[in-house]
Design an enzyme around this catalytic site. Structure first.
Site, short mmCIF file in Angstrom:
data_model
loop_
_atom_site.label_atom_id
_atom_site.label_comp_id
_atom_site.label_asym_id
_atom_site.label_seq_id
_atom_site.Cartn_x
_atom_site.Cartn_y
_atom_site.Cartn_z
N LYS A 96 -55.70 -44.94 75.41
CA LYS A 96 -54.88 -43.80 75.84
C LYS A 96 -53.43 -44.26 76.05
O LYS A 96 -53.14 -45.46 76.09
CB LYS A 96 -55.48 -43.22 77.12
CG LYS A 96 -56.90 -42.66 76.93
CD LYS A 96 -57.42 -42.05 78.24
CE LYS A 96 -58.80 -41.45 78.05
NZ LYS A 96 -59.26 -40.75 79.29
N PHE B 225 -58.25 -29.99 85.19
CA PHE B 225 -57.49 -31.13 84.67
C PHE B 225 -57.21 -31.04 83.17
O PHE B 225 -56.64 -31.97 82.59
CB PHE B 225 -58.21 -32.45 85.00
CG PHE B 225 -59.60 -32.58 84.41
CD1 PHE B 225 -59.79 -33.07 83.12
CD2 PHE B 225 -60.72 -32.23 85.15
CE1 PHE B 225 -61.05 -33.20 82.58
CE2 PHE B 225 -62.00 -32.35 84.61
CZ PHE B 225 -62.16 -32.84 83.32
N THR C 90 -65.69 -43.02 84.75
CA THR C 90 -64.43 -42.29 84.56
C THR C 90 -63.37 -42.63 85.62
O THR C 90 -62.20 -42.83 85.30
CB THR C 90 -64.71 -40.77 84.60
OG1 THR C 90 -65.74 -40.47 83.66
CG2 THR C 90 -63.46 -39.97 84.26
N ARG D 103 -62.04 -50.19 82.72
CA ARG D 103 -61.42 -49.32 83.74
C ARG D 103 -61.43 -49.99 85.11
O ARG D 103 -60.47 -49.84 85.88
CB ARG D 103 -62.17 -47.98 83.77
CG ARG D 103 -61.89 -47.13 82.52
CD ARG D 103 -62.91 -46.01 82.36
NE ARG D 103 -62.52 -45.03 81.35
CZ ARG D 103 -63.28 -44.01 80.99
NH1 ARG D 103 -64.48 -43.84 81.53
NH2 ARG D 103 -62.86 -43.15 80.08
N GLU E 167 -65.92 -36.52 66.86
CA GLU E 167 -64.64 -37.14 67.19
C GLU E 167 -64.13 -38.03 66.06
O GLU E 167 -62.92 -38.08 65.79
CB GLU E 167 -64.78 -37.94 68.49
CG GLU E 167 -65.06 -37.04 69.70
CD GLU E 167 -65.46 -37.81 70.95
OE1 GLU E 167 -65.52 -39.07 70.91
OE2 GLU E 167 -65.73 -37.15 71.98
P1 IDP Z 1 -64.94 -39.87 80.20
O1 IDP Z 1 -63.59 -40.19 79.58
O2 IDP Z 1 -65.40 -40.95 81.14
O3 IDP Z 1 -65.98 -39.49 79.17
P2 IDP Z 1 -64.74 -37.03 80.80
O4 IDP Z 1 -65.51 -36.34 81.89
O5 IDP Z 1 -65.14 -36.77 79.40
O6 IDP Z 1 -64.72 -38.59 81.14
O7 IDP Z 1 -63.22 -36.59 81.01
C1 IDP Z 1 -62.25 -36.85 80.02
C2 IDP Z 1 -61.03 -37.43 80.68
O8 IDP Z 1 -60.44 -36.43 81.54
C3 IDP Z 1 -61.30 -38.60 81.62
O9 IDP Z 1 -61.38 -39.85 80.95
C4 IDP Z 1 -60.11 -38.55 82.53
O10 IDP Z 1 -58.92 -39.06 81.89
C5 IDP Z 1 -59.94 -37.05 82.72
N1 IDP Z 1 -60.71 -36.51 83.86
C6 IDP Z 1 -62.04 -36.34 83.93
N2 IDP Z 1 -62.44 -35.80 85.11
C7 IDP Z 1 -61.30 -35.61 85.80
C8 IDP Z 1 -61.04 -35.07 87.12
O11 IDP Z 1 -61.93 -34.66 87.85
N3 IDP Z 1 -59.73 -35.05 87.52
C9 IDP Z 1 -58.71 -35.49 86.73
N4 IDP Z 1 -58.91 -36.00 85.48
C10 IDP Z 1 -60.19 -36.07 85.02
#
Ligand code: IDP
Ligand code: MG
Length: 145
Positions: free
Chosen positions: A11, A59, A93, A104, A132
């Site tokens: 990212k 978000f 995450t 991370r 993707e």
């Molecule tokens: P992942 O990347 O671990 O698969 P996802 O739930 O798919 O997590 O969410 C995509 C991206 O969105 C995350 O990597 C993070 O950058 C952001 N994100 C996810 N949940 C939240 C949240 O609750 N608050 C703020 N940003 C979030």
């Protein structure tokens, strides 16, 4: 067919902090193969497709803005069980909770922003990986050998 392919993104926070090599190193050291790689400035339409599952979440807009804030690196990574394997390398995450030893957990922390900045993306299922990979690498097969 046991070999899988997954989509990994470094990212904009990872690229800005010059962690592309570190992420690649962890993938290669684990034993997975990078079979395609490109750096790009992701435009809104590509990010809308990529993050369609998050549309409508609080978000979502901050996430798209963050992902468009600088170049990203996209790669297809291959190996047996690489989808779950890369998720394991990446950690959970929330970087505050991600286990030390993970990408991370070692390289990211809470920045106090409305979107979590956590260095990498990895597909979460075979179905997501296929979808993707087709977005970022049209024309490259989603199937492993
Ligand atoms: P992942 O990347 O671990 O698969 P996802 O739930 O798919 O997590 O969410 C995509 C991206 O969105 C995350 O990597 C993070 O950058 C952001 N994100 C996810 N949940 C939240 C949240 O609750 N608050 C703020 N940003 C979030
Ligand atoms: Mg996800």
């Amino acid at each position: 067919m046991s070999t899988e392919r997954t989509l990994v993104l470094v990212k904009p926070d990872g690229v800005r902090r010059a962690l592309v090599g570190e992420v690649i190193s962890r993938i290669e050291t684990k034993g997975y193969s990078i079979i395609a790689l490109r750096m790009l400035d992701a435009d809104r339409s590509i990010l809308e497709r990529h993050y369609v599952e998050h549309q409508g979440k609080p978000f979502y807009e901050p996430l798209l803005e963050f992902m468009a804030s600088g170049p990203i690196v996209a790669m297809i990574v291959q190996g047996n069980r690489v989808i779950e394997g890369f998720r394991s390398l990446a950690g959970v995450t929330d970087p505050t909770l991600a286990t030390p030893g993970t990408i991370r957990g070692d390289l990211a922390r809470d920045q106090g922003t409305n979107v979590v900045q956590n260095i990498v993306h990895g597909s979460d299922s075979a179905q997501s990986a296929a979808r993707e990979i087709a977005i970022f690498f049209p024309g490259i097969s989603v199937e492993g050998k």
